[in-house]
Design an enzyme around this catalytic site. Structure first.
Site, PDB file in Angstrom:
ATOM      1  CD  GLN A 134      -2.371   1.287   2.845  1.00 48.43           C
ATOM      2  OE1 GLN A 134      -1.967   0.841   3.723  1.00 48.43           O
ATOM      3  NE2 GLN A 134      -3.671   1.635   2.722  1.00 48.43           N
ATOM      4  CB  SER A 169       3.483  -2.601   5.635  1.00 51.22           C
ATOM      5  OG  SER A 169       3.445  -1.859   6.881  1.00 51.22           O
ATOM      6  CD  GLU A 252      -4.924   0.282   5.997  1.00 53.02           C
ATOM      7  OE1 GLU A 252      -5.391   1.148   5.317  1.00 53.02           O
ATOM      8  OE2 GLU A 252      -4.005   0.270   6.782  1.00 53.02           O
ATOM      9  CD  GLU A 375      -4.712  10.511  18.919  1.00 53.02           C
ATOM     10  OE1 GLU A 375      -4.063   9.865  17.915  1.00 53.02           O
ATOM     11  OE2 GLU A 375      -4.574  10.045  20.154  1.00 53.02           O
TER      12      GLU A 375
HETATM   13  C1  LIG Z   1       2.974  -0.559  11.461  1.00 52.90           C
HETATM   14  C2  LIG Z   1       2.412   0.187  10.488  1.00 52.90           C
HETATM   15  C3  LIG Z   1       2.322   0.005   9.275  1.00 52.90           C
HETATM   16  C4  LIG Z   1       1.922   1.008   8.230  1.00 52.90           C
HETATM   17  N1  LIG Z   1       1.685   0.378   7.137  1.00 52.90           N
HETATM   18  C5  LIG Z   1       1.516   1.420   6.005  1.00 52.90           C
HETATM   19  C6  LIG Z   1       1.518   0.987   4.551  1.00 52.90           C
HETATM   20  O1  LIG Z   1       1.732  -0.230   4.434  1.00 52.90           O
HETATM   21  N2  LIG Z   1       1.085   1.877   3.925  1.00 52.90           N
HETATM   22  C7  LIG Z   1       1.101   3.118   4.152  1.00 52.90           C
HETATM   23  O2  LIG Z   1       0.903   3.858   3.249  1.00 52.90           O
HETATM   24  N3  LIG Z   1       1.134   3.572   5.195  1.00 52.90           N
HETATM   25  C8  LIG Z   1       1.188   2.862   6.162  1.00 52.90           C
HETATM   26  N4  LIG Z   1       1.425   3.110   7.605  1.00 52.90           N
HETATM   27  C9  LIG Z   1       1.536   4.519   7.962  1.00 52.90           C
HETATM   28  C10 LIG Z   1       0.048   5.155   8.868  1.00 52.90           C
HETATM   29  O3  LIG Z   1      -0.848   4.950   7.817  1.00 52.90           O
HETATM   30  C11 LIG Z   1       0.498   6.485   9.150  1.00 52.90           C
HETATM   31  O4  LIG Z   1       1.586   6.286  10.241  1.00 52.90           O
HETATM   32  C12 LIG Z   1      -0.568   7.003   9.973  1.00 52.90           C
HETATM   33  O5  LIG Z   1      -1.757   7.768   8.971  1.00 52.90           O
HETATM   34  C13 LIG Z   1      -0.195   8.366  10.904  1.00 52.90           C
HETATM   35  O6  LIG Z   1       0.574   9.218  10.067  1.00 52.90           O
HETATM   36  P1  LIG Z   1       1.874   9.635  10.547  1.00 52.90           P
HETATM   37  O7  LIG Z   1       2.862   8.492  11.031  1.00 52.90           O
HETATM   38  O8  LIG Z   1       2.442  10.565   9.692  1.00 52.90           O
HETATM   39  O9  LIG Z   1       1.608  10.490  11.924  1.00 52.90           O
HETATM   40  P2  LIG Z   1       1.026  12.118  12.096  1.00 52.90           P
HETATM   41  O10 LIG Z   1       0.060  12.210  11.232  1.00 52.90           O
HETATM   42  O11 LIG Z   1       2.024  12.825  11.991  1.00 52.90           O
HETATM   43  O12 LIG Z   1       0.493  12.002  13.614  1.00 52.90           O
HETATM   44  C14 LIG Z   1       1.375  12.389  14.762  1.00 52.90           C
HETATM   45  C15 LIG Z   1       0.397  12.498  15.970  1.00 52.90           C
HETATM   46  O13 LIG Z   1      -0.331  13.643  15.629  1.00 52.90           O
HETATM   47  C16 LIG Z   1      -1.925  13.188  15.736  1.00 52.90           C
HETATM   48  N5  LIG Z   1      -2.693  14.126  14.854  1.00 52.90           N
HETATM   49  C17 LIG Z   1      -2.378  14.423  13.702  1.00 52.90           C
HETATM   50  N6  LIG Z   1      -3.324  15.213  13.003  1.00 52.90           N
HETATM   51  C18 LIG Z   1      -4.259  15.404  14.026  1.00 52.90           C
HETATM   52  C19 LIG Z   1      -5.412  16.047  14.248  1.00 52.90           C
HETATM   53  N7  LIG Z   1      -5.974  16.871  13.103  1.00 52.90           N
HETATM   54  N8  LIG Z   1      -6.039  16.203  15.409  1.00 52.90           N
HETATM   55  C20 LIG Z   1      -5.601  15.381  16.296  1.00 52.90           C
HETATM   56  N9  LIG Z   1      -4.411  14.623  16.256  1.00 52.90           N
HETATM   57  C21 LIG Z   1      -3.742  14.642  15.296  1.00 52.90           C
HETATM   58  C22 LIG Z   1      -1.849  11.846  15.538  1.00 52.90           C
HETATM   59  O14 LIG Z   1      -3.094  11.241  15.885  1.00 52.90           O
HETATM   60  C23 LIG Z   1      -0.573  11.264  16.025  1.00 52.90           C
HETATM   61  O15 LIG Z   1      -0.967  11.205  17.512  1.00 52.90           O
HETATM   62  C24 LIG Z   1       1.795   2.225   8.585  1.00 52.90           C
HETATM   63  C25 LIG Z   1       1.936   2.650   9.869  1.00 52.90           C
HETATM   64  C26 LIG Z   1       2.423   1.857  10.974  1.00 52.90           C
HETATM   65  C27 LIG Z   1       2.580   2.304  12.361  1.00 52.90           C
END
Ligand SMILES: Cc1cc2nc3c(=O)[nH]c(=O)nc-3n(C[C@H](O)[C@H](O)[C@H](O)COP(=O)(O)OP(=O)(O)OC[C@H]3O[C@@H](n4cnc5c(N)ncnc54)[C@H](O)[C@@H]3O)c2cc1C
Lengths: 390, 371
Positions: A134, A169, A252, A375
């Site tokens: 993905q 992933s 998902e 969140e």
């Molecule tokens: C094990 C694992 C597998 C994954 N696999 C894939 C994959 O295969 N393909 C893929 O594309 N992605 C994948 N992801 C990515 C995943 O979708 C993102 O990590 C997730 O969407 C969060 O984005 P970020 O890590 O950039 O965190 P951020 O968006 O930077 O968030 C950081 C913190 O801020 C909070 N936050 C952000 N915006 C807001 C808001 N508006 N209001 C309140 N709180 C907020 C969040 O809740 C979090 O606590 C994977 C992630 C993990 C951990």
């Protein structure tokens, strides 16, 4: 399998088939990351039994039991599917195959794909021949997913794709990637994204693994440099990829939330933990926490059931997948905290006396991040369900 | 088992109940009763009987509507939303379920009187501060062909107004359930001053005479009759609490949308949005447990224990959270007697205790799940 067949006939036939075809070694519940068969061209079977089990199930359509027969499924009705799950659980059978193709891309293709696309992509997923990953997240597009910047330039018969994905992933093990690509830079951010299918062996695709706190490294960074993607490899309309992306996300989320709920599996694991707890002379507080988890797990499992019944009755459950994802994953984290406490110092070693309990515990911390954070789920509920002002 | 969606009849029943209760029993009507020191409304119970609610679990050949346990839950849930006061749980659910376990003419006649709204019941089991029927001490001493009851019951819900009492007492070889008129010689009732402003009583029994006729079910085997009745009551109470939670939550969300601070609606603040969304999620999950309990009681009553305890435990936790968050998110106004939220909070606390609190039901679940 015909829908007119009575459910009891179906159960009897299925039971017979499972008895005859499910290898003994595949009847161990399939707990843990290693027990899962992911398929794809790089897949190495861990045993002959694993291979046999996949092939036999694929031939019957049992890797994707509810998909239509013409796309590699068994065309089961929901009642039959329930029986299928019950009978598989009854003998503790492993799932023959898991993949992002089954969980995410398949449902999206079934909904948005053309007939040709379905015929081309779905049966290989069902047979475990092609493994998908993905390509959604980017360094600056996580929770704010519609902010993706990976760019696709229109070159007539193809798009020229450049950019970077992160947290993809298993990208290093996958054959294909479904990716969100910006194909219109002028449009508002949700309106200029297309949903493209890209071959990981295409020139210009490169992956680098990232290691997780749980010790495994399923994550990758994925880079696209002048990758040519033929025009027919788009799902849905150009610049309307966000609709596909969202639809896929609901699947998902349901899949991720399922890890925390369910009327059977989770209960057994907790029961075992409790037995251990008592032996270790620990007591009332842990037991009370376990009971709370059990009560919540049962009720969440029933909610999953209720939503499926509602959908079947034509009453859309709306943004319910956000709720299930939130409740299911938070519960799953609580459960694994409990299992660690119950395990005491035995749980603190990598591959110690309790196997990979610590690794599993660490992995659950991602449940409330992947597929959209808790969140973000709560914000979806407050705006779309409760109608609170944005 | 039937699907976990309301059937067409159940949806109609819910709509009808809501229509009636919004008109006849809004929270403002409850406030008036409280201010007037009234703990029940005879006219409203008559209306409910006319609509078939009193006979919801009474077989049709005894004049009931026999709609079943899931339907009883639907009605109870609607009552919870507006805090409607009635002897529905004690009489139409608990007593009727106990009586329908017994197939003699006497029980049938009693059921008919319940269905017509002519008789109300209260269940007198508890003696200590916690629900625990197995710990019953009250003595039913054999005397000639009958018994003599001596002891005290506490927290007898609807106990001051009820015409009849179902009394649990200890006999030579076990527990026995008696069905006696509340005005029998030797029975003294004292109404308790409850925080939810509803009827509950302490009842003293002093050498009260009970004949063999007064025994419901078999001597020494009260649980055969009482267990199904308790389960039905617990499920309906859980449904009431779920309605109560929805009522409190509805007020809270409305308030979040209208109350302004810092120049904007407070519902715009994410700290509150997320708490509201969490609360809604909890309520959704609990709703499934309620529906499931109703289905199990209707379709597989012998194995409904887990489903019922799950419903009562979840409903207790959810209603408690809903009223606590309700008061908090309302700020100061939530603490005033003039505002309705406090009524929800007090009713939730009483309902949490009645027929077993969270830990009572968690223990039952632990036993059934082999913990
Ligand atoms: C094990 C694992 C597998 C994954 N696999 C894939 C994959 O295969 N393909 C893929 O594309 N992605 C994948 N992801 C990515 C995943 O979708 C993102 O990590 C997730 O969407 C969060 O984005 P970020 O890590 O950039 O965190 P951020 O968006 O930077 O968030 C950081 C913190 O801020 C909070 N936050 C952000 N915006 C807001 C808001 N508006 N209001 C309140 N709180 C907020 C969040 O809740 C979090 O606590 C994977 C992630 C993990 C951990």
């Amino acid at each position: 399998m015909s829908a007119v067949q009575s459910t009891e006939e179906f159960r009897a036939e299925l039971r017979g088939w499972l008895e005859a075809n499910c290898p003994e070694e595949m009847r161990d519940g399939g707990l843990g990351e290693d027990a899962t068969c992911w398929g794809g061209r790089n897949w190495k079977f861990t045993s002959e039994a694993q291979k046999q089990w996949l092939e036999r199930c694929a031939a019957k359509g049992y890797t994707v039991p509810t998909w239509p027969v013409e796309y590699g499924g068994a065309g089961l009705t929901r009642d039959q599917e329930k029986i299928f799950v019950e009978e598989m659980d009854r003998i503790d059978a492993r799932k023959p195959l898991e993949s992002f193709g089954i969980w995410m891309l398949g449902p999206a293709l079934l909904h948005f794909g053309s007939h040709e696309q379905k015929l081309e992509y779905l049966p290989p997923i069902a047979r475990g021949e092609v493994r998908w990953c993905q390509g959604y997240s980017e360094p600056n597009a996580g929770s704010d997913l519609a902010n993706v910047q990976t760019r696709g330039e229109d070159k007539g018969d193809h798009w020229l794709v450049n950019g970077q994905k992160i947290w993809t992933s298993y990208a290093d093990k996958a054959d294909q990637i479904f990716a969100l690509v910006r194909t219109d830079r002028e449009a508002p951010k949700h309106k200029g994204i297309s949903f493209l299918l890209i071959d990981m062996e295409d020139a210009g695709v490169e992956t680098r693994p990232i290691k997780m706190i749980s010790g495994i490294s399923p994550f990758c960074e994925t880079f696209f440099t002048d990758v040519k993607v033929p025009k027919h490899r788009i799902v849905g309309e150009e610049n309307r990829g966000w609709d596909v992306a969202k639809y896929l996300l609901t699947h998902e989320r349901e899949m991720i939330s399922g890890g925390g709920a369910g009327l059977s599996g989770g209960g057994r694991a907790l029961g075992a933990v409790l037995a251990e707890t008592m032996e270790n002379g620990m007591g009332a507080t842990l037991r009370a926490d376990a009971m709370r988890c059990e009560i919540d797990a049962l009720a969440i499992g029933l909610t999953l059931e209720r939503y499926k019944d509602q959908a079947e009755a034509g009453q859309g459950a709306g943004d319910a997948s956000a709720m299930l994802k939130y409740m299911g994953t938070e519960l799953n984290k609580r459960r694994h905290e409990l299992m660690m406490t119950a395990g005491g110092s035995d749980a603190l070693e990598w591959d110690g006396p309790l196997g990979n309990r610590a690794g599993n515990w660490l992995r659950t911390k991602a449940n409330s991040i992947e597929g959209g954070t808790s969140e973000v789920m709560l914000s979806i509920i407050s705006r779309r369900v409760l109608g609170l002002p944005a | 088992m039937s699907k976990l969606v309301l059937t067409e009849e159940e949806t109609m029943l819910a709509d009808m109940a809501r229509g009636y209760l919004d008109g006849a029993a809004p929270v403002s009507a409850f406030r008036k009763m409280r201010d007037a020191g009234q703990t029940h409304d005879t006219k409203m119970w008559k209306d409910m009987a006319d609509m078939g609610w009193a006979g919801v679990l009474v077989p049709e050949d005894a004049g009931g509507s026999d709609m079943g346990f899931a339907a009883a839950n639907v009605i109870a849930q609607e009552m919870g939303k507006t805090l409607a006061v009635s002897p529905f749980l004690s009489t139409a659910v608990i007593a009727a379920t106990a009586l329908r376990q017994v197939s003699d003419d006497r029980a049938k006649a009693a059921l008919a009187k319940i269905a017509s709204g002519d008789v109300t019941y209260a269940l007198a089991t508890d003696e200590g501060i916690k629900h625990d029927p197995d710990a019953t001490q009250m003595e039913a001493r054999a005397d000639g062909n009958g018994f003599r009851l001596t002891g005290t019951k506490t927290f007898v819900v609807d106990g001051a107004m009820a015409d009849r009492l179902l009394v649990l007492a200890r006999t030579a070889e076990g527990l026995t359930l008696f069905d006696i008129p509340a005005d029998r010689a030797g029975v003294t009732r004292v109404q308790s001053n409850m925080i939810d402003a509803r009827d509950a009583a302490r009842i003293a029994f002093e050498d009260v005479e009970a004949t063999g006729e007064d025994v419901l079910g078999q001597v020494d085997h009260a649980m055969d009759v009482l267990r199904p009745a308790l389960r039905a009551g617990q499920a309906a109470l859980a449904a009431e609490m779920t309605g109560l939670a929805a009522g409190a939550f509805g007020m809270t969300v409305d308030y979040l949308k209208e109350r302004k601070q810092f120049g904007t609606e407070i519902g715009r603040f994410q700290a509150l949005q997320h708490r509201a969304a969490h609360l809604w999620s909890e309520a959704e999950v609990t709703a499934s447990a309620i529906l499931h309990a109703g289905r199990k009681l209707d379709e597989d009553p012998d194995n409904a224990g887990l489903a019922v305890s799950l419903a009562k435990a979840r409903a207790t936790a959810t209603a408690t959270l809903a009223v606590q968050e309700g008061v908090q998110m309302h700020g100061g106004i939530g603490m005033t007697d003039d505002y309705d939220m406090g009524f929800f909070m007090k009713r939730a606390r009483v309902a949490a205790e009645w027929l077993g609190d969270y830990s009572y039901h968690a223990e039952k679940i632990a036993e059934l799940r082999g913990f």
